[in-house]
Design a protein around this motif. Structure first.
Motif, mmCIF file in Angstrom:
data_model
loop_
_atom_site.group_PDB
_atom_site.id
_atom_site.type_symbol
_atom_site.label_atom_id
_atom_site.label_comp_id
_atom_site.label_asym_id
_atom_site.label_seq_id
_atom_site.Cartn_x
_atom_site.Cartn_y
_atom_site.Cartn_z
ATOM 1 N N UNK A 418 -23.961 11.944 -37.849
ATOM 2 C CA UNK A 418 -23.766 13.220 -37.161
ATOM 3 C C UNK A 418 -23.114 12.953 -35.806
ATOM 4 N N UNK A 419 -21.866 13.391 -35.659
ATOM 5 C CA UNK A 419 -21.135 13.150 -34.407
ATOM 6 C C UNK A 419 -21.063 14.406 -33.542
ATOM 7 N N UNK A 420 -21.889 15.396 -33.863
ATOM 8 C CA UNK A 420 -21.953 16.595 -33.023
ATOM 9 C C UNK A 420 -22.503 16.224 -31.649
ATOM 10 N N UNK A 421 -22.474 17.177 -30.727
ATOM 11 C CA UNK A 421 -23.025 16.909 -29.398
ATOM 12 C C UNK A 421 -24.503 16.539 -29.502
ATOM 13 N N UNK A 422 -25.221 17.251 -30.378
ATOM 14 C CA UNK A 422 -26.636 16.923 -30.569
ATOM 15 C C UNK A 422 -26.792 15.520 -31.148
ATOM 16 N N UNK A 423 -25.877 15.143 -32.053
ATOM 17 C CA UNK A 423 -25.920 13.805 -32.632
ATOM 18 C C UNK A 423 -25.621 12.728 -31.596
ATOM 19 N N UNK A 424 -24.708 13.008 -30.688
ATOM 20 C CA UNK A 424 -24.356 12.028 -29.654
ATOM 21 C C UNK A 424 -25.487 11.806 -28.654
ATOM 22 N N UNK A 425 -26.234 12.887 -28.369
ATOM 23 C CA UNK A 425 -27.480 12.774 -27.581
ATOM 24 C C UNK A 425 -27.290 12.175 -26.187
ATOM 25 N N UNK A 426 -26.110 12.363 -25.610
ATOM 26 C CA UNK A 426 -25.883 11.802 -24.275
ATOM 27 C C UNK A 426 -26.822 12.418 -23.233
ATOM 28 N N UNK A 427 -27.118 13.707 -23.396
ATOM 29 C CA UNK A 427 -28.010 14.357 -22.440
ATOM 30 C C UNK A 427 -29.410 13.744 -22.471
ATOM 31 N N UNK A 428 -29.836 13.358 -23.673
ATOM 32 C CA UNK A 428 -31.154 12.718 -23.790
ATOM 33 C C UNK A 428 -31.154 11.394 -23.035
ATOM 34 N N UNK A 429 -30.075 10.639 -23.191
ATOM 35 C CA UNK A 429 -29.994 9.331 -22.520
ATOM 36 C C UNK A 429 -29.980 9.529 -21.002
ATOM 37 N N UNK A 430 -29.251 10.563 -20.563
ATOM 38 C CA UNK A 430 -29.239 10.909 -19.132
ATOM 39 C C UNK A 430 -30.627 11.309 -18.646
ATOM 40 N N UNK A 431 -31.302 12.152 -19.440
ATOM 41 C CA UNK A 431 -32.612 12.665 -19.040
ATOM 42 C C UNK A 431 -33.631 11.531 -18.903
ATOM 43 N N UNK A 432 -33.606 10.592 -19.829
ATOM 44 C CA UNK A 432 -34.629 9.539 -19.848
ATOM 45 C C UNK A 432 -34.310 8.442 -18.825
ATOM 46 N N UNK A 433 -33.126 7.869 -18.949
ATOM 47 C CA UNK A 433 -32.730 6.830 -17.994
ATOM 48 C C UNK A 433 -33.382 5.482 -18.253
ATOM 49 N N UNK A 434 -32.948 4.454 -17.496
ATOM 50 C CA UNK A 434 -33.419 3.084 -17.719
ATOM 51 C C UNK A 434 -34.927 2.937 -17.605
ATOM 52 N N UNK A 435 -35.489 2.154 -18.545
ATOM 53 C CA UNK A 435 -36.887 1.743 -18.446
ATOM 54 C C UNK A 435 -37.911 2.788 -18.859
ATOM 55 N N UNK A 436 -37.469 3.997 -19.181
ATOM 56 C CA UNK A 436 -38.418 5.033 -19.602
ATOM 57 C C UNK A 436 -38.435 5.107 -21.144
ATOM 58 N N UNK A 437 -39.212 6.081 -21.714
ATOM 59 C CA UNK A 437 -39.161 6.213 -23.162
ATOM 60 C C UNK A 437 -38.765 7.630 -23.582
ATOM 61 N N UNK A 438 -38.267 7.717 -24.797
ATOM 62 C CA UNK A 438 -37.675 8.951 -25.304
ATOM 63 C C UNK A 438 -38.672 9.841 -26.043
ATOM 64 N N UNK A 439 -39.927 9.389 -26.175
ATOM 65 C CA UNK A 439 -40.846 10.109 -27.064
ATOM 66 C C UNK A 439 -41.027 11.561 -26.641
ATOM 67 N N UNK A 440 -41.093 11.788 -25.342
ATOM 68 C CA UNK A 440 -41.403 13.148 -24.906
ATOM 69 C C UNK A 440 -40.198 13.987 -24.499
ATOM 70 N N UNK A 441 -38.992 13.412 -24.553
ATOM 71 C CA UNK A 441 -37.853 14.151 -23.997
ATOM 72 C C UNK A 441 -37.477 15.327 -24.900
#
Lengths: 518, 518
Positions: A418-441
């Motif tokens: 899935x190469x949609x914006x949701x599939x790319x998930x760049x916002x999630x990576x921005x929201x979480x950032x280094x050293x954190x975890x994605x479980x709650x984002x």
């Protein structure tokens, strides 16, 4: 006869009361690939094998046995016929096939929502076929019965990853050979509303298949636009490799072709016995045999739907026994899929094949090593996708549900990335950032439930939890699963008048000739 | 210490007397693919993910923790350093990597015939790594010991389908944490003559690895042409995803890079926890993290050999547990393999991964669903190709030999289709003709023995024969197999002076600081 029409009617009525059953969950009726096919040979290699196939057809020829009509058709088409040996001028078969065989066609199901497209980017996963034995953990290996047959039709109906009810899922050996096709067809028609396969063990049984399908489909049998029958049945026409078709298969093929029902022309090859021990040799011979069969169907009725089939096993050098899940059959599959696409016809091969006697690690790895090539290679009709054990001698209950799980996984794979914006998930990576975890984002919360394939059979828990749960292996979990499914089964609705007509046809025909095991 | 140098010397002498042992059978030291790689994304999709990776590096950045030198190197290279956060201008990492990282390199083995090529069309299959537990059918699951470690080094040495001795195959938990690297390295160096991996749990342990390798390789340590050390060790440098490298890994990477030893930079990702729950998001983040690590190594020592690694699991939506053999990690693998090829560096991923607790059907199908993508996708360094159970928590004896069988099969697949005249086998088809069989023909006789992959573990016999043989499943046959192999093990020859020097180094170092479990 193991059950009276009355008992049958009662069961069907019960099913009607219960409603649609497994049909309640909307699932795609077939898979459509969004990933490329894996192509193992380049243009040069493919041309070489096509050239060799034409050499086989031109120089060696194909035997069409005990069928004078077939020989006449070939002679009229310009082939060189000598006795029962038919030699086709280079290019003739390809020309006949490409002139009239559809690249893709619809097989209609009695429930129109379950009709499937065969060919192009589409794949249908279909239960195993032709097993005389059945196997489950509780009762071990034994001859199949009509009860087993019913069970597997039900399980296929309940499996969203299977798009087809199949054909002779297991042989109901408790019924006479010359009448069991009636009960098998009736089971497919009433316990399921998915597409099914026809009988090929005698031309008359093919005709019974067509006649019962015509009853089942009623008004939908004829396509008002073309005036021709809709394709409602698909059947397995095996070549008697090497380079031979026998009268039984030719007779069944003619019946189906004349009624515009689909034929899968499959050279059935244990390489080393029925073909050379090499991939390129087996592929050339398979292509030659298949093209001869496909062209024959087009001679019988131009435009009749056909599928190019390939079944090739390797062989144990110790015992001569067929072996499955090995690299060589996978290579044959990839090559044949490419050749079928170049020819422009749908392709059948693969499945979940194994020589294992029980649903153990051998069964699982051999099956995966067949099913993944089936998926990546671009098979359109994946027969034997569920249940197959012991080189096709046994249909396994646990294996069946394990295989449907694998087939479901393959369908996730076919959807690709899935190469949609949701599939790319760049916002999630921005929201979480280094050293954190994605479980709650937010992105994880929104996508969590559908993000990953989750098997109903695998155990992903900790060792401690698995230990506390009784240390079950995959086969034991599968054993519980098929029992649950059968307990939950509800038959699809069928018009009682059609049911009645099917039973009447079947009973009348059965009474018209004596039982026989031929 | 579990054994004295004296006992060690005795064992080594015994091995010398016995000769080359497993080295007697000539096998290729690594696999070279003759089939295309499977490519799941097109140019547009790949460019999109590369663009997103650069966005991550430029906008979000990567943390390099507790390593002022690393921050200085990045600042000097033109990155924006803010605290421990390093943001790399778009294209910088790619530029640094492509300026000096080799596309392919040799990892030297102490037996030159076993040196391997890493990168290009080559694949090395490598045992699993990092398991604290071991499992076998007889004793169940338990903590690993040095004895277990020795056993797996021996089994890897005896497996022609494994090209490498691996690294921390299982943790020898009977030894103190701060000294067990000595015994693991000594085992790889003496029980095997294949390539091995170095310690990464502390920069000093990396230095011990380099020092012991220098002793082992002696005159061969330096390449006379370049004056640089030959690459004799490869080590696993994991990113602390998301977007973090810690001082331990950075410290080990610097030691190896400065000595021209290879680093596999691997973002270790349980998707959903350490990356987004999508394939495209996980791939972009993996590429960003890996490029940061690869570029860092090139900053430390331009030209030091590196491998782009990707480890990505999916997650159970029920429990949050990692899941393996599912379609999503396979898609990540295919995408990352393409991205590594475009970047121009060797690629590590895949293996035979599973969450199963025992070598059952779950273990087999999950492993096959990882190993086949590993093979088709174009992985160069296939870590975890043998033994892995329980999400990497346990190293299985039966699983190990089952996996080596699968790895061997994959190597047959990599050879592709033989299109020679013998492969085409037209003469055989001519000789046999329609309706006959190929078993006795000249071509079959000439090619029979090598025609098909034959597994030492599968049972292809009839049900009756299998029944008579005791109805063993795959795991039970594998249990017998690893015991036979260990009983037949013979160590490769090692110069006693080198053995002595290794033992002296190890004993001296061990005596120089107290035991600790940190």
């Amino acid at each position: 006869m193991t059950s009276s029409p009355t008992r049958r009617r009662t069961r069907t009525s019960g099913a009607r009361r219960a409603g649609q059953g497994g049909a309640q969950v909307p699932v795609p009726p077939y898979a459509t690939r969004q990933i490329p096919c894996y192509e193992v040979l380049n243009e040069e290699g493919l041309s070489l094998i096509e050239h060799n196939a034409d050499t086989i057809l031109e120089d060696i020829g194909i035997d069409f046995r005990d069928d004078p009509e077939a020989l006449r058709l070939w002679r009229d088409a310009g082939a060189d016929v000598e006795g029962e040996r038919v030699r086709m001028p280079r290019g003739l078969c390809r020309q006949l096939i490409q002139a009239s065989a559809p690249r893709q066609f619809t097989q209609h199901a009695r429930n129109p929502a379950r009709s499937i497209e065969i060919g192009g980017p589409h794949t249908a996963f279909v239960p195993a076929y032709g097993c005389p034995f059945v196997y489950d953990l509780d009762r071990g290996r034994r001859y199949g019965t009509l009860d087993d047959f019913h069970n597997f039709v039900k399980l296929a109906y309940q499996s969203p990853s299977l798009h087809h009810s199949g054909g002779t899922i297991c042989e109901p050996v408790d019924l006479p050979v010359n009448k069991r096709h009636f009960d098998m067809l009736y089971a497919h028609m009433t316990y399921s509303d998915k597409c099914f396969m026809g009988s090929v063990t005698h031309p008359e049984r093919a005709q019974d298949t067509v006649d019962m399908a015509r009853i089942l489909f009623g008004d939908r049998w004829l396509d008002p636009d073309t005036g021709q029958p809709r394709t409602c049945v698909i059947s397995l026409i095996n070549a008697n490799s090497p380079m031979t078709f026998d009268a039984t298969m030719l007779g069944a093929a003619k019946v189906y072709a004349r009624h515009h029902q689909a034929c899968i022309i499959t050279p059935f090859i244990l390489a080393g016995a029925m073909s050379p021990v090499t991939v390129a040799g087996t592929a050339a011979q398979t292509l030659a045999e298949a093209m001869a069969g496909l062209a024959f169907v087009q001679l019988v009725n131009p435009g009749a739907p056909v599928v190019l089939g390939s079944f090739a096993s390797s062989m144990s050098m110790q015992s001569g026994a067929p072996t499955f899940g090995t690299p060589e059959p996978a290579l044959v599959l990839y090559v044949m899929a490419q050749l079928a696409r170049r020819l422009g016809v749908p392709f059948r091969s693969g499945g979940s094949l194994t020589a294992a006697k029980l649903p153990d690690a051998q069964a699982a790895s051999e099956s995966a090593n067949t099913l993944l090539p089936t998926t990546l290679g671009g098979v359109n009709f994946a027969l034997h996708a569920a249940g197959w054990l012991e080189g096709g001698l046994a249909m396994g209950y646990e294996k069946f549900v394990m295989d449907t799980d694998q087939a479901a996984m393959m369908q996730t794979l076919l959807k690709g990335v899935d190469l949609s914006e949701n599939g790319q998930a760049l916002d999630a990576i921005r929201e979480v950032g280094p050293g954190k975890h994605f479980l709650g984002c937010a992105h994880t919360q929104a996508n969590f439930r559908t993000a990953f394939y989750l098997s109903p059979l695998t155990d992903n828990n900790s060792f401690e939890q698995w230990d506390a749960d009784g240390r079950l292996d995959m086969a034991q979990r599968a054993n519980a699963r098929w029992k649950t499914l059968l307990a939950e089964y509800q038959a699809p609705v069928l018009d009682p008048a059609i049911d009645e007509a099917l039973v009447t046809y079947m009973e009348t025909r059965k009474a018209s000739f004596p039982d026989s095991n031929l």
